[in-house]
Design an enzyme around this catalytic site. Sequence first.
Site, PDB file in Angstrom:
ATOM      1  N   ASP A 194      -2.275  -2.413  -2.034  1.00 29.38           N
ATOM      2  CA  ASP A 194      -3.235  -1.797  -3.182  1.00 29.38           C
ATOM      3  C   ASP A 194      -2.870  -2.233  -4.421  1.00 29.38           C
ATOM      4  O   ASP A 194      -2.118  -2.957  -4.452  1.00 29.38           O
ATOM      5  CB  ASP A 194      -2.615  -0.066  -3.350  1.00 29.38           C
ATOM      6  CG  ASP A 194      -1.336   0.140  -3.700  1.00 29.38           C
ATOM      7  OD1 ASP A 194      -0.544  -0.618  -3.509  1.00 29.38           O
ATOM      8  OD2 ASP A 194      -1.008   1.192  -4.365  1.00 29.38           O
ATOM      9  N   PRO A 195      -3.483  -1.923  -5.676  1.00 27.15           N
ATOM     10  CA  PRO A 195      -3.694  -2.597  -6.858  1.00 27.15           C
ATOM     11  C   PRO A 195      -2.339  -2.775  -7.312  1.00 27.15           C
ATOM     12  O   PRO A 195      -1.407  -1.641  -7.286  1.00 27.15           O
ATOM     13  CB  PRO A 195      -4.873  -1.874  -7.698  1.00 27.15           C
ATOM     14  CG  PRO A 195      -5.777  -1.525  -6.752  1.00 27.15           C
ATOM     15  CD  PRO A 195      -4.859  -0.940  -5.553  1.00 27.15           C
TER      16      PRO A 195
END
Length: 220
Positions: A60-61
Site C-alpha cells: 500500500d502507499p
Amino acid sequence: MTWSDILAEEKQKPYFKQILDFLACESAKGKVIFPTKENIFNAFKYTELDNLKVVILGQDPYHNYNQAHGLAFSVQKGVDIPPSLQNIYKELARSIPEFKTPNHGYLVDWAKQGVFLLNTTLTVEAHKANSHKDIGWETFTDTVINKISENKHNVVFMLWGSHARKKKVLIDSSRHLILESTHPSPLSAHRGFLGCNHFVDCNKYLIEKKDQKIDWNLLC
C-alpha cells in the site's frame, strides 16, 4: 486492450463504486488520504499497457505527507529515500557495477520505460499503514495483474515478500518470468532480497525475448 478499456469495465462494477463511495465519505469526514486524488492512478498514467515490460508489486502507499504519488516504492522529489527503496538501490549497485545511486526516490523514469510500479492497495489513510487494505482495491489490482498475464507475453514479474508472492497464482508462468524474493524492507532484505540478482535476470530475459532492456540507471 488498453488501461482505459480495463478501467472502464471495472468502474461499472459494484465493488469499484463502493471504493469510490468510501473514499468520498472518508474525505468528507476530514480524513487525509494518500496519494492525492489526481495521483491515485499514476502507475497507469506513466506505464502504458502496450509498453509494459516489468511489474514490481508493492503493498500500500506510503502514509506520511509528501511521499506517495501513485507508484509503488517511489516517493516525490525532495523527500528522504525510504528504507525499502534504499535497499533496492543497494541491490542495483551490488549487481550492476555501473549503477549510480540517485539522491532521490522518484521512479517515474523507470515507469516511462515500462516498469509498472503497482501497489495492490492504491490508497491509505494518513499515518495508518494498511488502513485501506479491505476496501476493495485488491479486487481491482488482482484483475489488472490477471489481465496483464492474459494479454501480454514475456513480462517480468518481481514479487517481493509474502504479500506479493501470493499473487503468483494470477500469473501464467508459461508466458512470463516470475522472480521471487523476500521484501526489500530492512526487516527482511538480508534474508534473500540483497543478492537476488533480479534486475540483472530481468534484463537478460528481456534481451532474449524482446531485444530490449530496462536502463535502471535512468533516474533523472
